[in-house]
Design a protein around this motif. Structure first.
Motif, mmCIF file in Angstrom:
data_model
loop_
_atom_site.group_PDB
_atom_site.id
_atom_site.type_symbol
_atom_site.label_atom_id
_atom_site.label_comp_id
_atom_site.label_asym_id
_atom_site.label_seq_id
_atom_site.Cartn_x
_atom_site.Cartn_y
_atom_site.Cartn_z
ATOM 1 N N THR A 195 -46.273 -56.981 16.865
ATOM 2 C CA THR A 195 -45.576 -55.993 17.693
ATOM 3 C C THR A 195 -44.081 -56.056 17.455
ATOM 4 O OG1 THR A 195 -47.260 -56.047 19.424
ATOM 5 C CG2 THR A 195 -45.089 -55.268 20.064
ATOM 6 N N GLY A 198 -43.151 -54.934 14.058
ATOM 7 C CA GLY A 198 -43.252 -53.482 13.938
ATOM 8 C C GLY A 198 -42.175 -52.757 14.713
ATOM 9 N N TYR A 202 -39.374 -49.764 13.617
ATOM 10 C CA TYR A 202 -39.701 -48.519 14.324
ATOM 11 C C TYR A 202 -38.552 -48.073 15.228
ATOM 12 C CZ TYR A 202 -41.648 -45.396 17.804
ATOM 13 O OH TYR A 202 -41.840 -44.336 18.642
ATOM 14 N N SER A 246 -43.596 -48.412 10.240
ATOM 15 C CA SER A 246 -44.152 -49.575 10.945
ATOM 16 C C SER A 246 -45.652 -49.458 11.210
ATOM 17 C CB SER A 246 -43.424 -49.761 12.286
ATOM 18 O OG SER A 246 -43.604 -48.617 13.103
ATOM 19 N N TYR A 247 -46.322 -48.430 10.687
ATOM 20 C CA TYR A 247 -47.700 -48.143 11.082
ATOM 21 C C TYR A 247 -48.706 -49.266 10.777
ATOM 22 C CZ TYR A 247 -51.755 -45.413 12.358
ATOM 23 O OH TYR A 247 -52.889 -44.972 12.986
ATOM 24 N N LEU A 249 -48.450 -52.425 10.827
ATOM 25 C CA LEU A 249 -48.322 -53.467 11.854
ATOM 26 C C LEU A 249 -48.863 -52.986 13.198
ATOM 27 C CD1 LEU A 249 -44.833 -54.837 10.835
ATOM 28 C CD2 LEU A 249 -46.947 -56.165 10.891
ATOM 29 N N ASP A 250 -48.797 -51.678 13.429
ATOM 30 C CA ASP A 250 -49.371 -51.117 14.653
ATOM 31 C C ASP A 250 -50.891 -51.260 14.646
ATOM 32 O OD1 ASP A 250 -49.122 -49.748 17.158
ATOM 33 O OD2 ASP A 250 -49.838 -47.924 16.194
ATOM 34 N N ARG A 253 -51.705 -54.934 15.218
ATOM 35 C CA ARG A 253 -51.495 -55.248 16.634
ATOM 36 C C ARG A 253 -52.683 -54.804 17.478
ATOM 37 N NH1 ARG A 253 -48.196 -51.840 20.792
ATOM 38 N NH2 ARG A 253 -48.179 -50.332 19.101
#
Length: 326
Positions: A195, A198, A202, A246-247, A249-250, A253
């Motif tokens: 999080t 990311g 982001y 950052s997708y 890592l989303d 998460r």
């Protein structure tokens, strides 16, 4: 001599000290009002933006945490089946948890961004003006990190409610109780590292892009404030760039947050990434649902930035007109 000193002290006390204290008090009240305005505007911005895209957000999370292949057609089918089975309002399931999380998150993030801008502006000598590129990026990243640290458990709860049937968790408090009792308190911070990793690109890129576009607009048009539709367009660009960066890592998460209810045992960021890539591939795994984010994200971020700016402007006007406390 003694009489002169006493007269000077009396003069200072009567003529200088009180006005200085009054000025300091006035500055303190002004700063407090600015902080409160930022908190309120940020909270409203987050609530309006997230509610507007809640059905798309819920659908995206469901695909992110499953191995089912994503496509626009499948996303539409999922939304339609949910509507037929549970009714129209079920498309907003988990939105109450989203509000509990997003209202403090957005309030803290926008307020922190204003404070970091002022702090960095004072350091770099750009008070009241647009920051240089690097501090502009840094202010956004620091604001997002601050908000994420303070509100992370609420994001975990929201993700759990989005991917489980309503029979499993009856309300937000029930999610906290069951997770704490069955999986341990540490679970509330599962997925925290991806999080933060990311949030840095982001939030940094989102605020940087929006502030940069506003600065360029002011220079090119000669208008200090863009129109509402221009703010929406700038925010949409900011959301598109920030979320695309950052997708992956989303996705990681979300997998780590929901591992307790999906039957997986994701432990580390790299381990989760490797498992996703091995089972589903890079594009269909780590970027699953990104095309939906390209619809949802720009809308949400555009609405969020625009709502924040317009609310700030409105509050300032109300204060000038004497409708708010001094």
């Amino acid at each position: 001599m003694g009489s002169g000193v006493q007269e000077q002290r009396a003069s200072l006390t009567q003529g200088e000290v009180l006005p200085l204290a009054s000025t300091s008090q006035s500055e303190g009240l002004k700063h407090t009002r600015t902080v409160l305005n930022s908190l309120f505007s940020g909270a409203l911005a987050g609530a309006v933006a997230k509610t507007a895209v809640a059905p798309l957000d819920r659908t995206k999370i469901i695909f992110q945490v499953s191995s089912a292949r994503f496509s626009a057609k499948e996303a539409y089918r999922l939304i339609y089946r949910t509507y037929l089975k549970d009714g129209f309002l079920s498309l907003w399931r988990g939105n109450s948890a989203t509000m509990v999380r997003v209202i403090p998150y957005a309030a803290i993030q926008f307020c922190a961004h204003e404070q970091y801008k002022a702090l960095l502006g004072g350091y770099y000598g750009f008070q009241g003006k647009a920051l240089p590129p690097v501090p502009r990026l840094l202010a956004g990243s620091m604001a997002g990190t601050t908000a994420a640290i303070l509100t992370y458990p609420l994001d975990m709860v929201r993700a759990r409610m989005a991917v489980t049937p309503k029979e499993m968790y009856s309300n937000i408090l029930h999610v906290f109780v069951r997770i704490s009792r069955e999986e341990g308190l540490k679970t509330l911070y599962r997925g925290f590292t991806p999080t933060i990793l990311g949030v840095v690109p982001y939030a940094g890129l989102s605020f940087f892009t929006y502030e940069t576009l506003k600065k360029l607009h002011a220079e090119q048009s000669g208008r200090p404030q863009p129109y509402s539709y221009e703010r929406l367009a700038f925010g949409a660009c900011a959301g598109l760039i920030g979320q695309s960066a950052s997708y992956p890592l989303d996705v990681v998460r979300r997998r780590m947050q929901t591992a307790g209810v999906t039957g997986h045992t994701y432990g580390t960021i790299l381990g989760t990434m490797k498992e996703i890539v091995a089972e589903e591939g890079v594009v269909r795994g780590l970027y699953k649902g990104l095309s939906m984010n390209w619809v949802k994200g720009p809308i949400a971020v555009g609405i969020s930035f625009t709502t924040f700016d317009l609310t700030q402007i409105l509050l300032r006007k109300l204060h000038q007109m004497g409708y708010t406390g001094r």
